[in-house]
Design a protein around this motif. Structure first.
Motif, PDB file in Angstrom:
ATOM      1  N   VAL A 114       0.850  -1.197   0.000  1.00  0.00           N
ATOM      2  CA  VAL A 114       0.000   0.000   0.000  1.00  0.00           C
ATOM      3  C   VAL A 114       0.886   1.246   0.000  1.00  0.00           C
ATOM      4  O   VAL A 114       1.799   1.357   0.816  1.00  0.00           O
ATOM      5  N   PRO A 115       0.624   2.170  -0.916  1.00  0.00           N
ATOM      6  CA  PRO A 115       1.460   3.380  -0.963  1.00  0.00           C
ATOM      7  C   PRO A 115       1.152   4.319   0.206  1.00  0.00           C
ATOM      8  O   PRO A 115       0.059   4.287   0.768  1.00  0.00           O
ATOM      9  N   ASP A 116       2.137   5.141   0.544  1.00  0.00           N
ATOM     10  CA  ASP A 116       1.875   6.200   1.512  1.00  0.00           C
ATOM     11  C   ASP A 116       0.885   7.173   0.857  1.00  0.00           C
ATOM     12  O   ASP A 116       0.903   7.355  -0.358  1.00  0.00           O
ATOM     13  N   PRO A 117       0.039   7.823   1.660  1.00  0.00           N
ATOM     14  CA  PRO A 117      -1.056   8.625   1.091  1.00  0.00           C
ATOM     15  C   PRO A 117      -0.652  10.032   0.622  1.00  0.00           C
ATOM     16  O   PRO A 117      -1.306  11.028   0.934  1.00  0.00           O
ATOM     17  N   HIS A 118       0.415  10.119  -0.177  1.00  0.00           N
ATOM     18  CA  HIS A 118       0.893  11.424  -0.645  1.00  0.00           C
ATOM     19  C   HIS A 118      -0.132  12.118  -1.537  1.00  0.00           C
ATOM     20  O   HIS A 118      -0.307  13.345  -1.439  1.00  0.00           O
ATOM     21  N   THR A 119      -0.813  11.369  -2.417  1.00  0.00           N
ATOM     22  CA  THR A 119      -1.774  12.016  -3.318  1.00  0.00           C
ATOM     23  C   THR A 119      -2.992  12.506  -2.539  1.00  0.00           C
ATOM     24  O   THR A 119      -3.579  13.531  -2.897  1.00  0.00           O
ATOM     25  N   LEU A 120      -3.360  11.831  -1.469  1.00  0.00           N
ATOM     26  CA  LEU A 120      -4.455  12.306  -0.629  1.00  0.00           C
ATOM     27  C   LEU A 120      -4.036  13.583   0.104  1.00  0.00           C
ATOM     28  O   LEU A 120      -4.830  14.516   0.250  1.00  0.00           O
ATOM     29  N   MET A 121      -2.794  13.648   0.539  1.00  0.00           N
ATOM     30  CA  MET A 121      -2.285  14.861   1.175  1.00  0.00           C
ATOM     31  C   MET A 121      -2.344  16.023   0.190  1.00  0.00           C
ATOM     32  O   MET A 121      -2.704  17.153   0.561  1.00  0.00           O
ATOM     33  N   ASP A 122      -2.019  15.752  -1.079  1.00  0.00           N
ATOM     34  CA  ASP A 122      -2.110  16.802  -2.099  1.00  0.00           C
ATOM     35  C   ASP A 122      -3.528  17.355  -2.186  1.00  0.00           C
ATOM     36  O   ASP A 122      -3.722  18.568  -2.317  1.00  0.00           O
ATOM     37  N   VAL A 123      -4.516  16.467  -2.112  1.00  0.00           N
ATOM     38  CA  VAL A 123      -5.926  16.898  -2.130  1.00  0.00           C
ATOM     39  C   VAL A 123      -6.203  17.813  -0.939  1.00  0.00           C
ATOM     40  O   VAL A 123      -6.823  18.870  -1.084  1.00  0.00           O
ATOM     41  N   CYS A 124      -5.748  17.428   0.239  1.00  0.00           N
ATOM     42  CA  CYS A 124      -5.985  18.234   1.445  1.00  0.00           C
ATOM     43  C   CYS A 124      -5.350  19.611   1.328  1.00  0.00           C
ATOM     44  O   CYS A 124      -5.944  20.614   1.743  1.00  0.00           O
ATOM     45  N   LEU A 125      -4.161  19.679   0.749  1.00  0.00           N
ATOM     46  CA  LEU A 125      -3.499  20.974   0.568  1.00  0.00           C
ATOM     47  C   LEU A 125      -4.254  21.831  -0.450  1.00  0.00           C
ATOM     48  O   LEU A 125      -4.363  23.052  -0.286  1.00  0.00           O
ATOM     49  N   LYS A 126      -4.815  21.199  -1.479  1.00  0.00           N
ATOM     50  CA  LYS A 126      -5.625  21.942  -2.458  1.00  0.00           C
ATOM     51  C   LYS A 126      -6.903  22.452  -1.811  1.00  0.00           C
ATOM     52  O   LYS A 126      -7.328  23.586  -2.072  1.00  0.00           O
ATOM     53  N   VAL A 127      -7.522  21.632  -0.958  1.00  0.00           N
ATOM     54  CA  VAL A 127      -8.718  22.068  -0.228  1.00  0.00           C
ATOM     55  C   VAL A 127      -8.365  23.268   0.661  1.00  0.00           C
ATOM     56  O   VAL A 127      -9.125  24.244   0.734  1.00  0.00           O
ATOM     57  N   THR A 128      -7.208  23.216   1.314  1.00  0.00           N
ATOM     58  CA  THR A 128      -6.752  24.322   2.157  1.00  0.00           C
ATOM     59  C   THR A 128      -6.661  25.604   1.347  1.00  0.00           C
ATOM     60  O   THR A 128      -7.142  26.662   1.774  1.00  0.00           O
ATOM     61  N   LYS A 129      -6.063  25.527   0.156  1.00  0.00           N
ATOM     62  CA  LYS A 129      -5.923  26.701  -0.697  1.00  0.00           C
ATOM     63  C   LYS A 129      -7.280  27.173  -1.213  1.00  0.00           C
ATOM     64  O   LYS A 129      -7.524  28.379  -1.348  1.00  0.00           O
ATOM     65  N   ASP A 130      -8.190  26.236  -1.491  1.00  0.00           N
ATOM     66  CA  ASP A 130      -9.543  26.602  -1.921  1.00  0.00           C
ATOM     67  C   ASP A 130     -10.273  27.362  -0.817  1.00  0.00           C
ATOM     68  O   ASP A 130     -10.968  28.346  -1.077  1.00  0.00           O
ATOM     69  N   ILE A 131     -10.127  26.909   0.424  1.00  0.00           N
ATOM     70  CA  ILE A 131     -10.753  27.601   1.561  1.00  0.00           C
ATOM     71  C   ILE A 131     -10.175  29.006   1.684  1.00  0.00           C
ATOM     72  O   ILE A 131     -10.905  29.981   1.866  1.00  0.00           O
ATOM     73  N   GLU A 132      -8.844  29.113   1.568  1.00  0.00           N
ATOM     74  CA  GLU A 132      -8.186  30.411   1.644  1.00  0.00           C
ATOM     75  C   GLU A 132      -8.716  31.341   0.554  1.00  0.00           C
ATOM     76  O   GLU A 132      -9.103  32.491   0.828  1.00  0.00           O
ATOM     77  N   THR A 133      -8.774  30.860  -0.677  1.00  0.00           N
ATOM     78  CA  THR A 133      -9.256  31.665  -1.805  1.00  0.00           C
ATOM     79  C   THR A 133     -10.697  32.091  -1.578  1.00  0.00           C
ATOM     80  O   THR A 133     -11.052  33.246  -1.795  1.00  0.00           O
ATOM     81  N   HIS A 134     -11.522  31.172  -1.112  1.00  0.00           N
ATOM     82  CA  HIS A 134     -12.932  31.461  -0.839  1.00  0.00           C
ATOM     83  C   HIS A 134     -13.060  32.584   0.191  1.00  0.00           C
ATOM     84  O   HIS A 134     -13.841  33.518   0.004  1.00  0.00           O
ATOM     85  N   HIS A 135     -12.296  32.503   1.269  1.00  0.00           N
ATOM     86  CA  HIS A 135     -12.412  33.496   2.325  1.00  0.00           C
ATOM     87  C   HIS A 135     -11.772  34.827   1.975  1.00  0.00           C
ATOM     88  O   HIS A 135     -12.211  35.875   2.458  1.00  0.00           O
ATOM     89  N   LEU A 136     -10.755  34.810   1.123  1.00  0.00           N
ATOM     90  CA  LEU A 136     -10.159  36.078   0.721  1.00  0.00           C
ATOM     91  C   LEU A 136     -11.071  36.801  -0.273  1.00  0.00           C
ATOM     92  O   LEU A 136     -11.122  38.023  -0.305  1.00  0.00           O
ATOM     93  N   SER A 137     -11.844  36.041  -1.064  1.00  0.00           N
ATOM     94  CA  SER A 137     -12.753  36.676  -2.037  1.00  0.00           C
ATOM     95  C   SER A 137     -14.138  36.927  -1.440  1.00  0.00           C
ATOM     96  O   SER A 137     -14.912  37.693  -1.974  1.00  0.00           O
ATOM     97  N   ASN A 138     -14.466  36.259  -0.309  1.00  0.00           N
ATOM     98  CA  ASN A 138     -15.744  36.441   0.393  1.00  0.00           C
ATOM     99  C   ASN A 138     -15.467  36.624   1.874  1.00  0.00           C
ATOM    100  O   ASN A 138     -15.697  35.710   2.664  1.00  0.00           O
ATOM    101  N   PRO A 139     -14.961  37.780   2.291  1.00  0.00           N
ATOM    102  CA  PRO A 139     -14.519  37.933   3.672  1.00  0.00           C
ATOM    103  C   PRO A 139     -15.633  37.774   4.716  1.00  0.00           C
ATOM    104  O   PRO A 139     -15.357  37.569   5.882  1.00  0.00           O
ATOM    105  N   ASN A 140     -16.884  37.844   4.332  1.00  0.00           N
ATOM    106  CA  ASN A 140     -17.965  37.685   5.320  1.00  0.00           C
ATOM    107  C   ASN A 140     -18.336  36.257   5.423  1.00  0.00           C
ATOM    108  O   ASN A 140     -19.124  35.666   5.020  1.00  0.00           O
TER     109      ASN A 140
END
Length: 156
Positions: free
Chosen positions: A130-156
């Motif tokens: 079984v591989p280490d979950p590096h590609t799943l970690m990549d997804v989590c980091l992309k979700v993190t950036k999506d949340i950041e982008t969402h909140h910077l463009s919608n501060p409320n």
């Protein structure tokens, strides 16, 4: 980490410009909003048992990983307000086909100007192939950036 080749820990950190307290609150009690902020990666999150933001509650995620639609049923195992961390333990779903145990901890460090998000996976593979979950970690980091982008463009 033990000498057992099937046990593993993967840690990744990323800085965010959006509010770290808000980020922590999303994973603590509003994970069902993730599908709005990161629809390419999280399609749905529903409460299966308990209440959002409560230890012992069970949530069900529909997400995309390696180009495939996947599911995960997770129990909120720990919430640490002081350290701004939430730990989810996967109890059912696609990850259980590869891992005997799988925990995800999301920690936000809000000291100073920068907010540092740390994702930690602790897992035990069903076997050494079984591989280490590096590609799943990549997804989590992309979700993190999506949340950041969402909140910077919608501060409320």
């Amino acid at each position: 980490m033990s000498s057992n080749l099937t046990a593993g820990k993967l840690v990744s950190q990323t800085n965010i410009k959006s509010d770290g307290d808000v980020f922590h609150e999303i994973f603590r009690e509003r994970p069902h909003h993730l599908s709005v902020m990161s629809p390419a990666h999280i399609q749905k999150c529903v409460l299966h048992d308990g209440d959002f933001g409560q230890v012992g509650s069970v949530v069900f995620f529909n997400y995309t990983h390696d180009g495939k639609e996947r599911v995960a049923k997770e129990i909120i195992e720990a919430i640490d307000e002081e350290n701004k961390s939430v730990t989810y333990k996967v109890i059912e779903g696609d990850l259980m086909e590869l891992y005997k145990t799988f925990k995800v901890t999301i920690h936000v460090d809000t000291t100073g100007e920068d907010n540092l998000v740390t994702w930690t996976f602790e897992y035990e593979k069903l076997n050494g192939d079984v591989p280490d979950p590096h590609t799943l970690m990549d997804v989590c980091l992309k979700v993190t950036k999506d949340i950041e982008t969402h909140h910077l463009s919608n501060p409320n």
